[in-house]
Write a protein that holds these residues in place. Sequence first.
Motif, PDB file in Angstrom:
ATOM      1  N   GLU A   1       0.817  -1.217   0.000  1.00  0.00           N
ATOM      2  CA  GLU A   1       0.000   0.000   0.000  1.00  0.00           C
ATOM      3  C   GLU A   1       0.850   1.267   0.000  1.00  0.00           C
TER       4      GLU A   1
ATOM      5  N   ASP B   1      -3.241  -4.114  -8.316  1.00  0.00           N
ATOM      6  CA  ASP B   1      -3.607  -2.702  -8.170  1.00  0.00           C
ATOM      7  C   ASP B   1      -2.398  -1.786  -8.075  1.00  0.00           C
ATOM      8  N   HIS B   2      -1.326  -2.263  -7.459  1.00  0.00           N
ATOM      9  CA  HIS B   2      -0.155  -1.417  -7.219  1.00  0.00           C
ATOM     10  C   HIS B   2       1.027  -1.754  -8.119  1.00  0.00           C
ATOM     11  N   ASN B   3       0.789  -2.557  -9.165  1.00  0.00           N
ATOM     12  CA  ASN B   3       1.818  -2.919 -10.147  1.00  0.00           C
ATOM     13  C   ASN B   3       3.066  -3.515  -9.499  1.00  0.00           C
TER      14      ASN B   3
ATOM     15  N   ALA C   1      -4.782  -9.331  -5.761  1.00  0.00           N
ATOM     16  CA  ALA C   1      -5.444  -8.064  -6.073  1.00  0.00           C
ATOM     17  C   ALA C   1      -4.579  -6.864  -5.684  1.00  0.00           C
ATOM     18  N   LEU C   2      -3.954  -6.926  -4.516  1.00  0.00           N
ATOM     19  CA  LEU C   2      -3.066  -5.841  -4.085  1.00  0.00           C
ATOM     20  C   LEU C   2      -1.901  -5.667  -5.064  1.00  0.00           C
TER      21      LEU C   2
END
Length: 142
Positions: free
Chosen positions: A54, A82-84, A78-79
């Motif tokens: 994050e 989302d954050h490449n 998913a994390l």
Amino acid sequence: MAGEDGVVPVEAAAPAPALGEPMDTMTALQLVLRKSLAHGGLVRGLHEAAKVIEKHAALLCVLAEDCNQPDYLKLVKALCADHNVSLITVPSAKTLGEWAGLCKIDSEGKARKVVGCSCLVVKDYGEESEVLHIVQEYVKSH
């Protein structure tokens, strides 16, 4: 003289395949994780891994395929998406735990009391090396 003595053990400590043999990706990953652990750049566990991802400080995420919690796998994937963050999967949580230093090493050099680790994140590779380039090439190709 002291500088020369310090260089020799470092070269001898890094196991390398014989000349001409390509290194296995999992062996290269193990060496990268060991170096990252030595430099304090390894984060283990879902809570810590999620915090690092994050904060956009994660360079690589490693996930065990044999995790028995489908929500855990879904959250980590998913994390990372989302954050490449690059994601590599390994077959066993026990193997990943051993690579992450979650074990005791006996007098013979074998791992004992290995604790499983389903997820870990690399936030600092330590230093540039040939094995790091092997892992990065694997990530680019997959």
